[in-house]
Motif scaffolding. Structure first.
Motif, short mmCIF file in Angstrom:
data_model
loop_
_atom_site.label_atom_id
_atom_site.label_comp_id
_atom_site.label_asym_id
_atom_site.label_seq_id
_atom_site.Cartn_x
_atom_site.Cartn_y
_atom_site.Cartn_z
N ASN A 1 6.52 -6.82 23.45
CA ASN A 1 5.57 -6.02 22.67
C ASN A 1 4.18 -6.65 22.69
O ASN A 1 3.16 -5.96 22.74
CB ASN A 1 6.04 -5.87 21.23
CG ASN A 1 7.09 -4.78 21.05
OD1 ASN A 1 7.56 -4.21 22.02
ND2 ASN A 1 7.45 -4.51 19.81
N GLY A 2 4.14 -7.97 22.66
CA GLY A 2 2.87 -8.67 22.60
C GLY A 2 2.03 -8.55 23.86
O GLY A 2 0.81 -8.73 23.79
N ILE A 3 2.66 -8.26 25.00
CA ILE A 3 1.90 -8.12 26.24
C ILE A 3 1.64 -6.67 26.63
O ILE A 3 1.07 -6.40 27.68
CB ILE A 3 2.59 -8.86 27.42
CG1 ILE A 3 3.95 -8.23 27.72
CG2 ILE A 3 2.72 -10.35 27.12
CD1 ILE A 3 4.58 -8.76 29.00
N ASP A 4 2.05 -5.72 25.77
CA ASP A 4 1.76 -4.32 26.06
C ASP A 4 0.25 -4.10 26.15
O ASP A 4 -0.51 -4.59 25.31
CB ASP A 4 2.34 -3.42 24.97
CG ASP A 4 3.63 -2.76 25.38
OD1 ASP A 4 3.92 -2.75 26.59
OD2 ASP A 4 4.36 -2.27 24.51
N ASP B 1 5.39 6.33 10.76
CA ASP B 1 6.35 5.37 10.24
C ASP B 1 7.56 5.24 11.16
O ASP B 1 8.00 4.14 11.51
CB ASP B 1 6.78 5.81 8.84
CG ASP B 1 7.61 4.76 8.09
OD1 ASP B 1 7.47 3.56 8.40
OD2 ASP B 1 8.37 5.15 7.18
N ALA B 2 8.10 6.39 11.59
CA ALA B 2 9.30 6.37 12.43
C ALA B 2 9.00 5.82 13.82
O ALA B 2 9.78 5.02 14.37
CB ALA B 2 9.88 7.78 12.54
N PHE B 3 7.88 6.24 14.41
CA PHE B 3 7.54 5.74 15.75
C PHE B 3 7.35 4.23 15.72
O PHE B 3 7.82 3.51 16.59
CB PHE B 3 6.26 6.40 16.27
CG PHE B 3 6.31 7.90 16.38
CD1 PHE B 3 7.50 8.61 16.26
CD2 PHE B 3 5.14 8.61 16.61
CE1 PHE B 3 7.52 10.00 16.36
CE2 PHE B 3 5.15 10.00 16.72
CZ PHE B 3 6.35 10.69 16.59
N ALA B 4 6.64 3.75 14.68
CA ALA B 4 6.40 2.31 14.56
C ALA B 4 7.71 1.55 14.34
O ALA B 4 7.89 0.45 14.87
CB ALA B 4 5.43 2.03 13.42
N ASP C 1 -2.01 -0.81 22.16
CA ASP C 1 -1.47 -0.93 20.81
C ASP C 1 -1.02 0.46 20.38
O ASP C 1 -1.84 1.31 20.01
CB ASP C 1 -2.57 -1.45 19.87
CG ASP C 1 -2.10 -1.64 18.44
OD1 ASP C 1 -1.15 -0.96 18.02
OD2 ASP C 1 -2.70 -2.45 17.72
N VAL C 2 0.28 0.72 20.44
CA VAL C 2 0.77 2.08 20.25
C VAL C 2 0.53 2.59 18.84
O VAL C 2 0.28 3.79 18.63
CB VAL C 2 2.26 2.21 20.62
CG1 VAL C 2 2.46 2.00 22.11
CG2 VAL C 2 3.12 1.26 19.82
N ARG C 3 0.60 1.72 17.85
CA ARG C 3 0.38 2.17 16.48
C ARG C 3 -1.08 2.61 16.30
O ARG C 3 -1.35 3.70 15.79
CB ARG C 3 0.71 1.06 15.48
CG ARG C 3 0.54 1.48 14.03
CD ARG C 3 0.63 0.29 13.09
NE ARG C 3 1.99 -0.12 12.82
CZ ARG C 3 2.71 0.32 11.78
NH1 ARG C 3 2.20 1.21 10.95
NH2 ARG C 3 3.94 -0.12 11.58
#
Length: 261
Positions: A209-212, A85-88, A215-217
């Motif tokens: 974020n969209g071009i990363d 939750d915190a990272f996101a 997907d970190v989550r």
């Protein structure tokens, strides 16, 4: 003790975590931090958020003692959900997030700093994932955003740390400053960002974020599946039970020793 939000400059929101003695956050602390970052990003007057911490270090990860006190898996599940939750919240914050890192940035601290848009660090800051020494897994996703892939693997497998100066050479730390000037330097960068148009800065954050490529989550949740497997197999408990029983602190890469809570 807890999480507070202040306004140190026009358009800047400062979110500060304070969980003595080492900022190892309990389950409720991770969710409180997530809520504060999201609220700061939603504030129409905000154009940049600074994420900071009071005390000895930026973040020492989860409160392992909370997990050790739980005879079941509730605390572990809570910690994993809280971290996610915190990272996101940091990554998905509507405006850029600048992490102000001092002292130790370990475990969950890497998740926060690695998901920030920029990092300003004190010259005493060390970064690392002592997860394998703590009966845990995870946050390789975020360490990979701070160091090159091969170095990430070596750091993860050895539980060693890197210094702020080393990360500055890799380009993942914006500035390294004396500890006494850390907050001022972080707010200075945030204030520069906050001078941009509020609508454009939000669009820029969403676009970047969209071009990363990762997907970190999703990537972090994949890692957490192995954390659950380690817990169910008993391996995590065997290692975690040695925590605080004379185990050595994380080692540096050769230029500095790590910091342990």
């Amino acid at each position: 003790m807890g999480v507070s939000t202040t306004d140190p400059a026009d358009g800047v929101r400062l979110v500060t975590a304070d969980y003595p003695p080492v900022n190892a956050l309990p389950v409720r602390g991770w969710h409180a931090l997530a809520d504060a970052v999201r609220a700061a990003g939603r504030d129409p007057g905000a154009r940049c958020v600074v994420l900071a911490a009071s005390g000895r270090g930026f973040n020492a990860g989860v409160d392992l003692k909370e997990i050790q006190r739980d005879p079941g898996h509730g605390a572990l599940l809570g910690a994993n959900r809280g971290c996610a939750d915190a990272f996101a919240a940091v990554y998905e914050c509507e405006v850029p997030v600048v992490a102000a890192v001092q002292g130790h940035c370990l475990g969950g601290g890497i998740g926060l700093a690695g998901n920030a848009d920029a990092v300003v660090a004190a010259d005493d800051a060390v970064f690392g994932l002592p997860e394998l020494d703590r009966g845990a897994l995870g946050a390789a996703t975020h360490l990979a955003r701070l160091v090159p892939p091969a170095l990430m693997r070596a750091l993860y497998y050895t539980s060693r740390t890197v210094t702020a100066a080393e990360l500055h050479r890799h380009g993942s730390v914006w500035r390294v400053v004396p500890r006494t000037g850390l907050l001022a330097a972080a707010v200075e960068l945030a204030a520069e960002i906050a001078r941009k148009d509020g609508t454009l800065i939000r669009l820029a954050k969403a676009a970047i974020n969209g071009i990363d490529p990762v997907d970190v989550r999703r990537s972090y949740r994949f890692e957490q599946g192995f954390t659950f497997e380690a817990a169910l197999s008993g391996a995590a408990g065997r290692v975690r039970d040695t925590f605080g029983a004379g185990d050595a602190p994380p080692r540096g890469t050769g230029t500095a020793d790590g910091t342990t809570p």
